[in-house]
Scaffold this motif. Sequence first.
Motif, PDB file in Angstrom:
ATOM      1  N   TYR A 296      47.168  53.519  48.611  1.00  0.00           N
ATOM      2  CA  TYR A 296      47.795  52.200  48.556  1.00  0.00           C
ATOM      3  C   TYR A 296      49.220  52.315  49.096  1.00  0.00           C
ATOM      4  N   ALA A 297      49.652  51.291  49.806  1.00  0.00           N
ATOM      5  CA  ALA A 297      51.011  51.244  50.333  1.00  0.00           C
ATOM      6  C   ALA A 297      51.765  50.097  49.668  1.00  0.00           C
ATOM      7  N   ILE A 298      52.947  50.416  49.171  1.00  0.00           N
ATOM      8  CA  ILE A 298      53.792  49.414  48.507  1.00  0.00           C
ATOM      9  C   ILE A 298      55.225  49.566  49.009  1.00  0.00           C
ATOM     10  N   SER A 299      55.993  48.509  48.820  1.00  0.00           N
ATOM     11  CA  SER A 299      57.427  48.597  49.081  1.00  0.00           C
ATOM     12  C   SER A 299      57.997  49.659  48.151  1.00  0.00           C
ATOM     13  N   ASN A 300      58.913  50.450  48.651  1.00  0.00           N
ATOM     14  CA  ASN A 300      59.502  51.516  47.841  1.00  0.00           C
ATOM     15  C   ASN A 300      60.845  51.112  47.240  1.00  0.00           C
ATOM     16  N   ILE A 301      61.170  49.838  47.279  1.00  0.00           N
ATOM     17  CA  ILE A 301      62.442  49.368  46.742  1.00  0.00           C
ATOM     18  C   ILE A 301      62.187  48.437  45.560  1.00  0.00           C
ATOM     19  N   CYS A 302      62.729  48.815  44.403  1.00  0.00           N
ATOM     20  CA  CYS A 302      62.573  48.008  43.195  1.00  0.00           C
ATOM     21  C   CYS A 302      63.348  46.698  43.353  1.00  0.00           C
TER      22      CYS A 302
ATOM     23  N   GLY B 249      48.820  55.807  34.823  1.00  0.00           N
ATOM     24  CA  GLY B 249      47.543  55.135  35.065  1.00  0.00           C
ATOM     25  C   GLY B 249      47.540  54.552  36.462  1.00  0.00           C
ATOM     26  N   GLU B 250      47.419  53.221  36.560  1.00  0.00           N
ATOM     27  CA  GLU B 250      47.418  52.540  37.861  1.00  0.00           C
ATOM     28  C   GLU B 250      48.733  51.816  38.114  1.00  0.00           C
ATOM     29  N   ASN B 251      49.784  52.237  37.400  1.00  0.00           N
ATOM     30  CA  ASN B 251      51.104  51.621  37.550  1.00  0.00           C
ATOM     31  C   ASN B 251      52.104  52.650  38.035  1.00  0.00           C
ATOM     32  N   ILE B 252      53.136  52.157  38.717  1.00  0.00           N
ATOM     33  CA  ILE B 252      54.236  53.008  39.146  1.00  0.00           C
ATOM     34  C   ILE B 252      55.500  52.481  38.488  1.00  0.00           C
ATOM     35  N   VAL B 253      56.361  53.400  38.051  1.00  0.00           N
ATOM     36  CA  VAL B 253      57.545  53.047  37.266  1.00  0.00           C
ATOM     37  C   VAL B 253      58.806  53.396  38.047  1.00  0.00           C
ATOM     38  N   CYS B 254      59.728  52.454  38.098  1.00  0.00           N
ATOM     39  CA  CYS B 254      61.027  52.705  38.723  1.00  0.00           C
ATOM     40  C   CYS B 254      61.829  53.617  37.789  1.00  0.00           C
ATOM     41  N   PRO B 255      62.342  54.729  38.310  1.00  0.00           N
ATOM     42  CA  PRO B 255      63.075  55.657  37.452  1.00  0.00           C
ATOM     43  C   PRO B 255      64.428  55.133  36.964  1.00  0.00           C
ATOM     44  N   MET B 256      64.964  54.094  37.599  1.00  0.00           N
ATOM     45  CA  MET B 256      66.287  53.593  37.236  1.00  0.00           C
ATOM     46  C   MET B 256      66.300  52.932  35.855  1.00  0.00           C
TER      47      MET B 256
ATOM     48  N   LYS C  61      48.042  48.676  42.925  1.00  0.00           N
ATOM     49  CA  LYS C  61      47.080  47.990  43.804  1.00  0.00           C
ATOM     50  C   LYS C  61      47.559  46.620  44.267  1.00  0.00           C
ATOM     51  N   THR C  62      48.346  45.922  43.435  1.00  0.00           N
ATOM     52  CA  THR C  62      48.719  44.543  43.749  1.00  0.00           C
ATOM     53  C   THR C  62      50.220  44.321  43.923  1.00  0.00           C
ATOM     54  N   GLY C  63      51.034  45.233  43.402  1.00  0.00           N
ATOM     55  CA  GLY C  63      52.483  45.050  43.425  1.00  0.00           C
ATOM     56  C   GLY C  63      53.004  44.152  42.317  1.00  0.00           C
ATOM     57  N   LYS C  64      52.096  43.592  41.491  1.00  0.00           N
ATOM     58  CA  LYS C  64      52.518  42.695  40.414  1.00  0.00           C
ATOM     59  C   LYS C  64      53.284  43.457  39.336  1.00  0.00           C
ATOM     60  N   PRO C  65      54.285  42.788  38.725  1.00  0.00           N
ATOM     61  CA  PRO C  65      55.052  43.464  37.683  1.00  0.00           C
ATOM     62  C   PRO C  65      54.240  43.622  36.395  1.00  0.00           C
ATOM     63  N   VAL C  66      54.410  44.755  35.741  1.00  0.00           N
ATOM     64  CA  VAL C  66      53.842  45.002  34.417  1.00  0.00           C
ATOM     65  C   VAL C  66      54.956  44.845  33.400  1.00  0.00           C
TER      66      VAL C  66
ATOM     67  N   GLY D 140      59.143  43.891  33.671  1.00  0.00           N
ATOM     68  CA  GLY D 140      60.195  43.457  34.590  1.00  0.00           C
ATOM     69  C   GLY D 140      59.717  42.222  35.335  1.00  0.00           C
ATOM     70  N   SER D 141      60.406  41.879  36.396  1.00  0.00           N
ATOM     71  CA  SER D 141      60.008  40.708  37.172  1.00  0.00           C
ATOM     72  C   SER D 141      60.059  41.072  38.648  1.00  0.00           C
ATOM     73  N   GLY D 142      59.839  40.112  39.490  1.00  0.00           N
ATOM     74  CA  GLY D 142      59.751  40.407  40.912  1.00  0.00           C
ATOM     75  C   GLY D 142      58.391  41.011  41.216  1.00  0.00           C
ATOM     76  N   ARG D 143      58.235  41.472  42.416  1.00  0.00           N
ATOM     77  CA  ARG D 143      56.951  42.001  42.858  1.00  0.00           C
ATOM     78  C   ARG D 143      57.211  42.968  44.004  1.00  0.00           C
ATOM     79  N   LEU D 144      56.371  43.975  44.114  1.00  0.00           N
ATOM     80  CA  LEU D 144      56.447  44.884  45.246  1.00  0.00           C
ATOM     81  C   LEU D 144      55.513  44.385  46.330  1.00  0.00           C
ATOM     82  N   LYS D 145      56.003  44.343  47.545  1.00  0.00           N
ATOM     83  CA  LYS D 145      55.167  43.965  48.674  1.00  0.00           C
ATOM     84  C   LYS D 145      54.117  45.059  48.864  1.00  0.00           C
ATOM     85  N   THR D 146      52.898  44.667  49.187  1.00  0.00           N
ATOM     86  CA  THR D 146      51.832  45.628  49.455  1.00  0.00           C
ATOM     87  C   THR D 146      51.449  45.548  50.928  1.00  0.00           C
ATOM     88  N   PHE D 147      50.886  46.638  51.429  1.00  0.00           N
ATOM     89  CA  PHE D 147      50.522  46.737  52.839  1.00  0.00           C
ATOM     90  C   PHE D 147      49.118  47.308  52.965  1.00  0.00           C
TER      91      PHE D 147
END
Length: 108
Positions: free
Chosen positions: A38-44, A61-68, A76-81, A83-90
């Motif tokens: 999966y490809a996602i934006s790498n900027i929180c 699991g199937e989530n990625i966490v910003c270390p900050m 898979k979707t970029g949706k927030p678990v 926080g808010s906002g969303r990561l763009k997916t490619f």
Amino acid sequence: MSKELKICKVSEIKTGKAKSFKIEEFEIAIVNLNSNFYAISNICPHQHTKIVNGSDAIIEGENIVCPMHGWSFEIKTGKPVYGSGRLKTFELKIKNDEIWLIIEDGQV
């Protein structure tokens, strides 16, 4: 119109791991979840910091966490678990054991 860019070999990103890349002026992360990529934006969207630094990533699991500050997103979707906002997916394509990023006009 879209263009395809070769990113890396499949073997460079092990299952359960991620790797960051700079494509033109855009930061992306490729994540390997059970041999699906999966490809996602790498900027929180919170503090505009990198989520994956090189190969260092926090994957739960199937989530990625910003270390900050701990904001987390569905890989898979970029949706927030949390926080808010969303990561763009490619879209990605696997071709000859290589990972190719598909970029639509105006996407980056």
